[in-house]
Design a protein around this motif. Structure first.
Motif, PDB file in Angstrom:
ATOM      1  N   HIS A  29      -0.267  -6.075   0.325  1.00  0.00           N
ATOM      2  CA  HIS A  29       0.142  -5.486   1.802  1.00  0.00           C
ATOM      3  C   HIS A  29       1.262  -4.459   1.590  1.00  0.00           C
ATOM      4  CE1 HIS A  29      -2.230  -8.156   4.054  1.00  0.00           C
ATOM      5  NE2 HIS A  29      -2.072  -9.255   3.348  1.00  0.00           N
ATOM      6  N   LEU A  30       2.227  -4.570   0.823  1.00  0.00           N
ATOM      7  CA  LEU A  30       3.271  -3.450   0.545  1.00  0.00           C
ATOM      8  C   LEU A  30       2.663  -2.014   0.425  1.00  0.00           C
ATOM      9  CD1 LEU A  30       6.075  -5.396  -1.001  1.00  0.00           C
ATOM     10  CD2 LEU A  30       6.198  -4.515   1.376  1.00  0.00           C
ATOM     11  N   ILE A  31       1.777  -2.168  -0.514  1.00  0.00           N
ATOM     12  CA  ILE A  31       1.139  -0.780  -1.205  1.00  0.00           C
ATOM     13  C   ILE A  31       0.073  -0.528   0.069  1.00  0.00           C
ATOM     14  CG2 ILE A  31      -0.739   0.058  -2.811  1.00  0.00           C
ATOM     15  CD1 ILE A  31       0.438  -2.035  -4.976  1.00  0.00           C
ATOM     16  N   ILE A  32      -0.493  -1.038   0.702  1.00  0.00           N
ATOM     17  CA  ILE A  32      -1.127  -0.495   1.838  1.00  0.00           C
ATOM     18  C   ILE A  32      -0.283   0.108   2.651  1.00  0.00           C
ATOM     19  CG2 ILE A  32      -2.787  -1.084   3.778  1.00  0.00           C
ATOM     20  CD1 ILE A  32      -4.316  -1.053   0.906  1.00  0.00           C
ATOM     21  N   GLU A  33       0.847  -0.503   3.129  1.00  0.00           N
ATOM     22  CA  GLU A  33       1.598   0.027   4.249  1.00  0.00           C
ATOM     23  C   GLU A  33       2.328   1.322   3.668  1.00  0.00           C
ATOM     24  OE1 GLU A  33       1.969  -1.127   7.550  1.00  0.00           O
ATOM     25  OE2 GLU A  33       0.395  -2.230   6.787  1.00  0.00           O
ATOM     26  N   GLN A  34       2.529   1.258   2.319  1.00  0.00           N
ATOM     27  CA  GLN A  34       3.013   2.686   1.716  1.00  0.00           C
ATOM     28  C   GLN A  34       1.909   3.681   1.976  1.00  0.00           C
ATOM     29  OE1 GLN A  34       6.235   3.077   1.143  1.00  0.00           O
ATOM     30  NE2 GLN A  34       5.935   5.009   0.354  1.00  0.00           N
ATOM     31  N   VAL A  35       0.723   3.416   1.559  1.00  0.00           N
ATOM     32  CA  VAL A  35      -0.289   4.435   1.593  1.00  0.00           C
ATOM     33  C   VAL A  35      -0.329   4.938   3.129  1.00  0.00           C
ATOM     34  CG1 VAL A  35      -2.757   4.630   1.804  1.00  0.00           C
ATOM     35  CG2 VAL A  35      -1.668   3.498  -0.027  1.00  0.00           C
ATOM     36  N   LYS A  36      -0.099   4.161   3.929  1.00  0.00           N
ATOM     37  CA  LYS A  36      -0.212   4.627   5.339  1.00  0.00           C
ATOM     38  C   LYS A  36       1.146   5.594   5.628  1.00  0.00           C
ATOM     39  CE  LYS A  36      -2.562   0.226   7.078  1.00  0.00           C
ATOM     40  NZ  LYS A  36      -2.136  -0.666   8.078  1.00  0.00           N
ATOM     41  N   ALA A  37       2.172   5.115   5.109  1.00  0.00           N
ATOM     42  CA  ALA A  37       3.173   5.928   5.315  1.00  0.00           C
ATOM     43  C   ALA A  37       3.188   7.329   4.570  1.00  0.00           C
ATOM     44  CB  ALA A  37       4.636   5.436   4.748  1.00  0.00           C
TER      45      ALA A  37
ATOM     46  N   GLU B  96      -8.800  -2.186   4.282  1.00  0.00           N
ATOM     47  CA  GLU B  96      -8.080  -3.548   4.307  1.00  0.00           C
ATOM     48  C   GLU B  96      -9.040  -4.616   4.437  1.00  0.00           C
ATOM     49  OE1 GLU B  96      -3.980  -3.380   6.413  1.00  0.00           O
ATOM     50  OE2 GLU B  96      -5.298  -1.880   7.611  1.00  0.00           O
ATOM     51  N   PRO B  97     -10.263  -4.736   5.115  1.00  0.00           N
ATOM     52  CA  PRO B  97     -11.115  -5.893   5.323  1.00  0.00           C
ATOM     53  C   PRO B  97     -11.392  -6.230   3.671  1.00  0.00           C
ATOM     54  CG  PRO B  97     -11.733  -4.363   6.875  1.00  0.00           C
ATOM     55  CD  PRO B  97     -10.564  -3.874   6.153  1.00  0.00           C
ATOM     56  N   THR B  98     -11.730  -7.536   3.535  1.00  0.00           N
ATOM     57  CA  THR B  98     -11.915  -8.107   2.363  1.00  0.00           C
ATOM     58  C   THR B  98     -13.658  -7.455   1.764  1.00  0.00           C
ATOM     59  OG1 THR B  98     -10.794 -10.059   2.696  1.00  0.00           O
ATOM     60  CG2 THR B  98     -12.388 -10.089   0.705  1.00  0.00           C
ATOM     61  N   LEU B  99     -13.667  -7.002   0.742  1.00  0.00           N
ATOM     62  CA  LEU B  99     -14.898  -6.630   0.406  1.00  0.00           C
ATOM     63  C   LEU B  99     -15.545  -7.675  -0.795  1.00  0.00           C
ATOM     64  CD1 LEU B  99     -13.619  -2.731  -0.277  1.00  0.00           C
ATOM     65  CD2 LEU B  99     -15.018  -3.802   1.523  1.00  0.00           C
ATOM     66  N   SER B 100     -16.758  -7.480  -0.638  1.00  0.00           N
ATOM     67  CA  SER B 100     -17.771  -8.007  -1.847  1.00  0.00           C
ATOM     68  C   SER B 100     -17.996  -7.336  -2.814  1.00  0.00           C
ATOM     69  CB  SER B 100     -18.931  -8.783  -1.143  1.00  0.00           C
ATOM     70  OG  SER B 100     -19.696  -7.844  -0.700  1.00  0.00           O
ATOM     71  N   ARG B 101     -18.351  -6.098  -2.599  1.00  0.00           N
ATOM     72  CA  ARG B 101     -18.697  -5.173  -3.710  1.00  0.00           C
ATOM     73  C   ARG B 101     -18.523  -3.870  -3.127  1.00  0.00           C
ATOM     74  NH1 ARG B 101     -24.292  -3.574  -3.807  1.00  0.00           N
ATOM     75  NH2 ARG B 101     -25.383  -4.671  -2.208  1.00  0.00           N
ATOM     76  N   VAL B 102     -18.524  -2.700  -4.251  1.00  0.00           N
ATOM     77  CA  VAL B 102     -18.309  -1.599  -3.898  1.00  0.00           C
ATOM     78  C   VAL B 102     -19.377  -0.845  -4.835  1.00  0.00           C
ATOM     79  CG1 VAL B 102     -17.062   0.869  -3.923  1.00  0.00           C
ATOM     80  CG2 VAL B 102     -15.947  -1.485  -3.382  1.00  0.00           C
ATOM     81  N   LYS B 103     -20.483   0.078  -4.098  1.00  0.00           N
ATOM     82  CA  LYS B 103     -21.400   0.738  -4.795  1.00  0.00           C
ATOM     83  C   LYS B 103     -21.070   2.238  -4.691  1.00  0.00           C
ATOM     84  CE  LYS B 103     -26.284   1.430  -5.639  1.00  0.00           C
ATOM     85  NZ  LYS B 103     -27.561   1.217  -4.899  1.00  0.00           N
ATOM     86  N   MET B 104     -21.018   2.889  -5.746  1.00  0.00           N
ATOM     87  CA  MET B 104     -20.530   4.539  -5.657  1.00  0.00           C
ATOM     88  C   MET B 104     -21.830   5.490  -6.341  1.00  0.00           C
ATOM     89  SD  MET B 104     -16.499   4.223  -7.016  1.00  0.00           S
ATOM     90  CE  MET B 104     -17.259   2.708  -8.218  1.00  0.00           C
TER      91      MET B 104
ATOM     92  N   VAL C 102      -7.848  -0.767  -2.040  1.00  0.00           N
ATOM     93  CA  VAL C 102      -8.548  -1.955  -1.395  1.00  0.00           C
ATOM     94  C   VAL C 102      -7.642  -2.918  -1.209  1.00  0.00           C
ATOM     95  CG1 VAL C 102     -10.949  -1.085  -1.675  1.00  0.00           C
ATOM     96  CG2 VAL C 102      -9.551  -2.673  -3.472  1.00  0.00           C
ATOM     97  N   LEU C 103      -7.525  -3.594  -0.332  1.00  0.00           N
ATOM     98  CA  LEU C 103      -6.727  -4.452  -0.112  1.00  0.00           C
ATOM     99  C   LEU C 103      -7.042  -5.904  -0.809  1.00  0.00           C
ATOM    100  CD1 LEU C 103      -3.959  -6.085   1.234  1.00  0.00           C
ATOM    101  CD2 LEU C 103      -5.315  -6.528   3.126  1.00  0.00           C
TER     102      LEU C 103
END
Length: 286
Positions: free
Chosen positions: A77-85, A147-155, A239-240
């Protein structure tokens, strides 16, 4: 607002962008979550810092393009908030640059050359340190996060080909008049334009660079009921994941395909060669 005040404010905000990115890199180092990056065997906080502080032009780079840094970073959460900052500071920098542009266009070129000297350590990896120029689009582009929980990422690489904007003869003339009308090549194009019927429409064509697109699959539906979201990745996606583990993800090809996979549309009636090269304007084929 006086000139020195405009420049001082832009410098202050740029310093804020740099300081917040450096704090973000420190949080990544302390968290030690998983990370993956395209064409990078061991991405770590140093790689992330290098990617997120690449604000510079490289030799021969088109000012309309930006260098991508494709990756995934597990974040708490700290990293995500810093990304927003960081993104907030980038927005402020973009607004300040727009104010400077309105105040005096010549100052923008000067500031792109002077700001790097305030943080020389950021471009030590570039040849000719001290000669780097600031790339505004690379400076203010957002760091993507989810932030929502992910099951997978396809690029996958996405090649959109080109964007097309219709221009009237009057529109084209206004664009050409922004150039040096005393130069031979502009005079030739204005003469060619004058020979067209006033009602003819032209196509302004912009070739678009390939981008990496990530399809994010969620474990639970979002508020709108969707279980999937697509995002482009110009920079690493944060990703959170409080556990520090990345969701399942594929390994896309390291480079985009050389040719488009889609066939050319049968209703494509735009001539191949630009009629007005300076503004990328093509005629429609009869």
């Amino acid at each position: 607002m006086k000139q020195y005040q405009v420049i001082f404010e832009l410098e202050r905000i740029f310093d804020s962008v740099v300081d917040r990115v450096e704090k973000l890199a420190q949080l990544i180092r302390e968290f030690q979550g998983d990370a993956w990056a395209l064409r990078e065997s061991t991405p770590d906080h140093a790689w992330a810092k290098s990617a997120l502080t690449d604000f510079w032009y490289s030799d021969g780079q088109d000012g309309r393009t930006t260098r991508p840094y494709i990756g995934l970073v597990a974040a708490n959460h700290l990293i995500i908030e810093q990304v927003k900052a960081v993104n907030e500071a980038k927005d402020a920098f973009r607004k300040a640059a727009a104010i400077l542009q309105e105040y005096d266009k010549t100052l923008v070129s000067e500031i792109k050359a002077s700001l790097p000297s305030r943080h020389a350590h950021l471009h030590e990896n570039l040849s000719g340190a001290g000669l780097a120029r600031l790339h505004l689009k690379q400076t203010w582009r957002h760091i993507p996060y989810f932030e929502p929980t992910l099951s997978r990422v396809k690029m996958a690489w996405y090649t959109s080909g080109r964007s097309i904007k219709r221009l009237s003869v009057s529109d084209a003339e206004k664009l050409l008049m922004n150039y040096d009308t005393d130069s031979d090549h502009i005079r030739i194009q204005l003469s060619k334009l004058a020979g067209l019927p006033s009602g003819e429409m032209l196509a302004q064509v912009q070739t678009q660079a390939p981008v990496m697109r990530a399809n994010l699959f969620l474990e639970e539906p979002m508020d709108d009921g969707r279980l999937r979201k697509a995002m482009n990745l110009p920079l690493p996606l944060f990703v959170l994941s409080p556990s520090g583990k990345l969701p399942d993800h594929n390994e896309p090809p390291p480079y985009p395909p050389e040719k488009r996979s889609r066939s050319v549309r049968s209703d494509n009636r735009i001539e191949d060669d630009p009629y007005l090269p300076s503004i990328r304007a093509h005629r429609y084929a009869s």
